[in-house]
Scaffold this motif. Sequence first.
Motif, short mmCIF file in Angstrom:
data_model
loop_
_atom_site.label_atom_id
_atom_site.label_comp_id
_atom_site.label_asym_id
_atom_site.label_seq_id
_atom_site.Cartn_x
_atom_site.Cartn_y
_atom_site.Cartn_z
N TYR A 166 -35.66 -14.07 18.50
CA TYR A 166 -37.05 -14.16 18.98
C TYR A 166 -37.56 -15.55 18.65
O TYR A 166 -37.33 -16.06 17.57
N PHE B 164 -36.41 -12.01 14.22
CA PHE B 164 -37.62 -11.23 13.99
C PHE B 164 -37.33 -9.87 13.36
O PHE B 164 -38.18 -9.32 12.67
N ARG C 261 -39.54 -11.45 8.57
CA ARG C 261 -39.69 -11.25 10.01
C ARG C 261 -40.22 -12.51 10.71
O ARG C 261 -41.30 -12.52 11.29
N ARG D 90 -41.05 -15.26 13.41
CA ARG D 90 -41.27 -15.13 14.86
C ARG D 90 -41.85 -16.42 15.39
O ARG D 90 -42.40 -17.21 14.65
#
Length: 174
Positions: free
Chosen positions: A45, A60, A86, A88
């Motif tokens: 991502y 992600f 995570r 992003r």
Amino acid sequence: ANVDGKVWTNDVARQSIMRLDIKTGAYERIDPFAFLGSGHLHAPYGMAADKANNLYFMDFGGEAVGRVDAKSLAPTLFPTPTEKSRPRRTMLDAQGHLWFTEFAANKLAMFDLKSEAFKEWDVPTPHTYLYDVFRDKHGELWSGGSASERVLRVDPQSGQRVEYLMPRPTNNRR
């Protein structure tokens, strides 16, 4: 600039990366997580390519910045300093710094392509859930909290952080 006539994209449905050869129209599929085996939840991502067209992407689903070598297609994962971060979205500047948000860790971060080192900046308000990051002409970072109704400005040199509360709910992302 066109380096090798190839364009990167991700395949969300298969959690993989695709590379299109513009000349032939053929796609190559790369699974950057295959070497981890099954049972891992990962998702490429946010992507950026360097001057040699090596791909950098955010994992992600996990806690890594990934790289796919443009020549060998070999993937490498660089774990973020904060577990379950995570990462992003991303942007690559001319100095070889990959800027991104750590959605679950409540941080902004930078990965230096040359040294392969990370730097992170905490967000003052808990559960802000930063979505994207932009670097302005003064070198300051801007990000929006998708859950806190705040816009964040960070001076990466001094570490100073300023939040701006929005006047009404916005689900701010950019």
